[in-house]
Design a protein around this motif. Sequence first.
Motif, PDB file in Angstrom:
ATOM      1  N   ASN A  44       0.733  -1.251   0.063  1.00  0.00           N
ATOM      2  CA  ASN A  44       0.083   0.130  -0.005  1.00  0.00           C
ATOM      3  C   ASN A  44       0.658   1.310   0.135  1.00  0.00           C
ATOM      4  O   ASN A  44       1.986   1.259   0.502  1.00  0.00           O
ATOM      5  CB  ASN A  44      -0.924  -0.167   1.066  1.00  0.00           C
ATOM      6  N   ALA A  45       0.372   2.332  -0.810  1.00  0.00           N
ATOM      7  CA  ALA A  45       1.084   3.627  -0.742  1.00  0.00           C
ATOM      8  C   ALA A  45       0.817   4.527   0.437  1.00  0.00           C
ATOM      9  O   ALA A  45       1.391   5.158   0.565  1.00  0.00           O
ATOM     10  CB  ALA A  45       1.000   4.831  -2.221  1.00  0.00           C
ATOM     11  N   SER A  46       0.427   4.506   1.239  1.00  0.00           N
ATOM     12  CA  SER A  46      -0.489   4.338   2.236  1.00  0.00           C
ATOM     13  C   SER A  46      -0.447   4.380   3.947  1.00  0.00           C
ATOM     14  O   SER A  46       0.409   3.332   3.603  1.00  0.00           O
ATOM     15  CB  SER A  46      -1.932   5.487   2.244  1.00  0.00           C
ATOM     16  N   SER A  91       4.654  -1.752   7.015  1.00  0.00           N
ATOM     17  CA  SER A  91       5.562  -2.369   7.116  1.00  0.00           C
ATOM     18  C   SER A  91       5.330  -3.884   7.803  1.00  0.00           C
ATOM     19  O   SER A  91       6.064  -4.991   7.785  1.00  0.00           O
ATOM     20  CB  SER A  91       6.829  -1.632   7.633  1.00  0.00           C
ATOM     21  N   ILE A  92       4.378  -3.894   9.249  1.00  0.00           N
ATOM     22  CA  ILE A  92       4.087  -4.935   9.170  1.00  0.00           C
ATOM     23  C   ILE A  92       4.194  -6.672   8.091  1.00  0.00           C
ATOM     24  O   ILE A  92       4.374  -7.577   8.815  1.00  0.00           O
ATOM     25  CB  ILE A  92       3.383  -5.118  10.464  1.00  0.00           C
ATOM     26  N   ASN A  93       3.153  -6.003   7.425  1.00  0.00           N
ATOM     27  CA  ASN A  93       2.267  -6.402   6.240  1.00  0.00           C
ATOM     28  C   ASN A  93       3.529  -6.756   5.407  1.00  0.00           C
ATOM     29  O   ASN A  93       3.411  -7.859   4.817  1.00  0.00           O
ATOM     30  CB  ASN A  93       1.357  -5.639   4.731  1.00  0.00           C
ATOM     31  N   ALA A  94       4.779  -6.029   5.514  1.00  0.00           N
ATOM     32  CA  ALA A  94       5.398  -7.002   4.654  1.00  0.00           C
ATOM     33  C   ALA A  94       6.465  -7.457   5.151  1.00  0.00           C
ATOM     34  O   ALA A  94       6.420  -8.501   4.434  1.00  0.00           O
ATOM     35  CB  ALA A  94       6.351  -5.016   4.235  1.00  0.00           C
ATOM     36  N   ILE A  95       6.478  -7.208   6.315  1.00  0.00           N
ATOM     37  CA  ILE A  95       7.388  -9.055   6.781  1.00  0.00           C
ATOM     38  C   ILE A  95       7.072  -9.884   6.962  1.00  0.00           C
ATOM     39  O   ILE A  95       7.006 -10.886   6.837  1.00  0.00           O
ATOM     40  CB  ILE A  95       8.180  -8.085   8.691  1.00  0.00           C
ATOM     41  N   ALA A  96       5.299  -9.911   6.584  1.00  0.00           N
ATOM     42  CA  ALA A  96       5.318 -10.920   7.091  1.00  0.00           C
ATOM     43  C   ALA A  96       4.717 -11.414   5.773  1.00  0.00           C
ATOM     44  O   ALA A  96       5.023 -13.082   5.835  1.00  0.00           O
ATOM     45  CB  ALA A  96       3.226 -10.348   7.750  1.00  0.00           C
ATOM     46  N   GLY A 156      -3.227   2.584  -3.622  1.00  0.00           N
ATOM     47  CA  GLY A 156      -2.028   2.649  -4.971  1.00  0.00           C
ATOM     48  C   GLY A 156      -0.617   1.965  -4.427  1.00  0.00           C
ATOM     49  O   GLY A 156      -0.994   1.253  -3.413  1.00  0.00           O
ATOM     50  N   PHE A 157       0.258   1.785  -5.409  1.00  0.00           N
ATOM     51  CA  PHE A 157       1.115   0.547  -5.123  1.00  0.00           C
ATOM     52  C   PHE A 157       2.347   1.103  -4.593  1.00  0.00           C
ATOM     53  O   PHE A 157       2.241   2.373  -5.496  1.00  0.00           O
ATOM     54  CB  PHE A 157       0.841  -0.475  -6.768  1.00  0.00           C
ATOM     55  N   SER A 158       2.664   0.269  -3.769  1.00  0.00           N
ATOM     56  CA  SER A 158       4.673   1.252  -3.548  1.00  0.00           C
ATOM     57  C   SER A 158       4.729   0.384  -3.003  1.00  0.00           C
ATOM     58  O   SER A 158       4.425  -0.555  -2.548  1.00  0.00           O
ATOM     59  CB  SER A 158       4.159   2.207  -2.727  1.00  0.00           C
ATOM     60  N   LEU A 159       6.316  -0.005  -2.976  1.00  0.00           N
ATOM     61  CA  LEU A 159       6.943  -0.383  -2.365  1.00  0.00           C
ATOM     62  C   LEU A 159       7.576   0.556  -1.186  1.00  0.00           C
ATOM     63  O   LEU A 159       8.896  -0.234  -0.350  1.00  0.00           O
ATOM     64  CB  LEU A 159       8.702  -1.406  -2.961  1.00  0.00           C
ATOM     65  N   ARG A 160       7.089   1.142  -0.024  1.00  0.00           N
ATOM     66  CA  ARG A 160       8.114   1.714   0.188  1.00  0.00           C
ATOM     67  C   ARG A 160       7.792   1.052   1.757  1.00  0.00           C
ATOM     68  O   ARG A 160       8.824   1.226   2.785  1.00  0.00           O
ATOM     69  CB  ARG A 160       7.196   3.032   0.977  1.00  0.00           C
ATOM     70  N   TRP A 161       7.145   0.025   1.807  1.00  0.00           N
ATOM     71  CA  TRP A 161       7.091  -0.486   3.453  1.00  0.00           C
ATOM     72  C   TRP A 161       8.275  -1.777   3.352  1.00  0.00           C
ATOM     73  O   TRP A 161       8.425  -2.352   4.487  1.00  0.00           O
ATOM     74  CB  TRP A 161       6.152  -1.144   3.958  1.00  0.00           C
TER      75      TRP A 161
END
Lengths: 370, 309
Positions: B58-60, B263-268, B68-73
């Motif tokens: 997520n971008a937000s 970012s928690i979703n990202a690590i998951a 929107g799509f993002s790799l920020r996390w």
Amino acid sequence: MAGEVTLVELVKRFGDVTAVDGINLEMPSGEFFSMLGPSGCGKTTTLRMIAGFEQPTEGRILLDGNDMAYTPPHKRNVNTVFQSYALFPHLNVADNVAFGLRRQKVGKHETRERVAETLELVQLTGFEKRKPAQMSGGQQQRVALARALVLKPAVLLLDEPLGALDAKLRKALQLELKALQQQVGITFIYVTHDQEEALTMSDRIAVMADGRVEQVAPPREVYEEPSTVFVADFLGVSNLMDAEAVGGANICRLQVGDFELDATQGKTDARGSVRVTIRPERVQLEAQDATGQNRVPGMVERLVYLGNSVQVIVHLAVGTTIQALVQNVGTEIPWKQGTPVQAHLPADALRVLDDTGAALAPLDEGAVPA
Amino acid sequence: MSGTTVATAPVQRASTVTRLRGWLANPWGRPRFLVLITWSYMVWSIVPVLIAIQFSFNASRSRTIWSGFSLRWFTWDTDSVMNDPDLRHALGQSMKLAAADVLIAVPIGVLLALGLARWRGRGAGTSNFIMLFPLVTPEIVMGVSLLLVFTHIFTVVHTGTLAQVLGHITFSISYVVVIVRGRLFSIGRQYEEAAADLGASPAVALFRVLLPLLTPAIVAGAAITFAISIDDFVISQWLSSGGGTVTVPMLIYDATRAAPLPSINAIASIMAFVTLLSVLAGFLVYRAFTRGERGAGGGMVGDMAAFDI
């Protein structure tokens, strides 16, 4: 020449079960020796003891005079062809065959040569790179043979190696195996439950039952001159009759029911209660009014068409049922179900048996195997 | 009601319900009812995971509203997996535990399987049974027991990374044993006997024949060990000494109780991906090694089911 195996008072017990019960056998060098018997008779256990996979409970296993009963399998100069072949699935044919040579630290060049030679012997040249799973049953069987033969063992052990193949291939391989054995000249110890296989290939056969040896003799002798009731029964259909031996020396006078028969084969000097046998192909069926010695009246119970012959099951007046095998010579046989006949049991075909040895598995009356 | 009326009545068009039933449960057609149930379950089980993964991109800062799509996390945000030291460390700790677990539990498990499969006699049955104990013991019971052991009996261990590694090994060995032993039973003794017959000592037979044949099971065991170690929460939590010994599941658990970021979703997502990859790799290796084997129709599942107690 090396390759003489002697079993001395060999015993193997698994817990309370005695699988092999005191076997004494001598297998001279270069012989094709078969151990024949029904499943559970101890033949495979005996073979596994010679190979070294099982340790005998008692007794000795001599290879060229040296006791190897307690030598581990990888140090014995005998090799086995397994019933399931047990080819290493992760190695190709050449590596399977070379496996034993590599254990013996044979040089690279010699290994390649001997593998090629042996594959040629079993007619598998060109299959070196195949994996076992890419080959047919018959081909796998040849690889298994090559893998054992390449080591030039003193003795080759074969545990029903043709059991998994279809009948036609089995017949072809029987002849091939026999030819191969004569070519390489080493001792073959062959385990089978198929009497025809044993008769076709062997120099001598040991018929086994209940962990004991019933008779050891060449095929002809085992078939024609069975020494026990069990052997007679196991090697093809045998007509067994209970009789009372009442006299005679070279010719044994038998009382079977109300009839008197003469027998010149087997233990003719026996007296008292005996068993008598006659091969189905030796029973002659004659018209009801035929007369003479060794004739018993009966009635045709059933006819079974076998192609090359007709099996006639006759119920004798003495109460037993016997089979007669009539060769198919193109003419129709004159008997039908219910026809009264005379069964001629020639004296030189009637064999008096020792009623010792293993007991027969009971068969129900109607189900006479062809 | 008489039979004649029914017999003379004109054939009526089947009702909608009847036709639907026929479509679902036609014994000659495809088993559509089973297909329906299977797909329902697949959707039910996988959609939440897919949504969680989606919000890791997520971008937000929201975990519920897609913007929107993002790799920020994953990469550039100050709280992303790459930049947040806690997240990075947790990922490292999880990987470290899983790697240590695989490296130690797999060899021991293989040896135990060999021993147990070839051991006949007194005690063999009991040992085989006890081997399955860790598979059925509630993890929390094992966690508590191990904590007691490490704080009262083997106090040299303390809580912390060493205790966590030992804990993971304790329960993952059983999985390796079950898989390898299943394969040992399914390949039987014949290959060992053939090797011995051809002059191989027991050690040579083990390395030249048995281990190559066991490779698929060993790889499968390693993949599963890795996956369950990465995934473990209860034992890691009980044997943790806080701070540096926090693993990803522990971190996710703590974070979701506070104010979680994507970012928690990202690590998951990373964990899910790594686990999936390890199991997939295990499966592929297993298939490659057992291809063309006679009677290997059951494959990995068959081998696992082949163990008996």
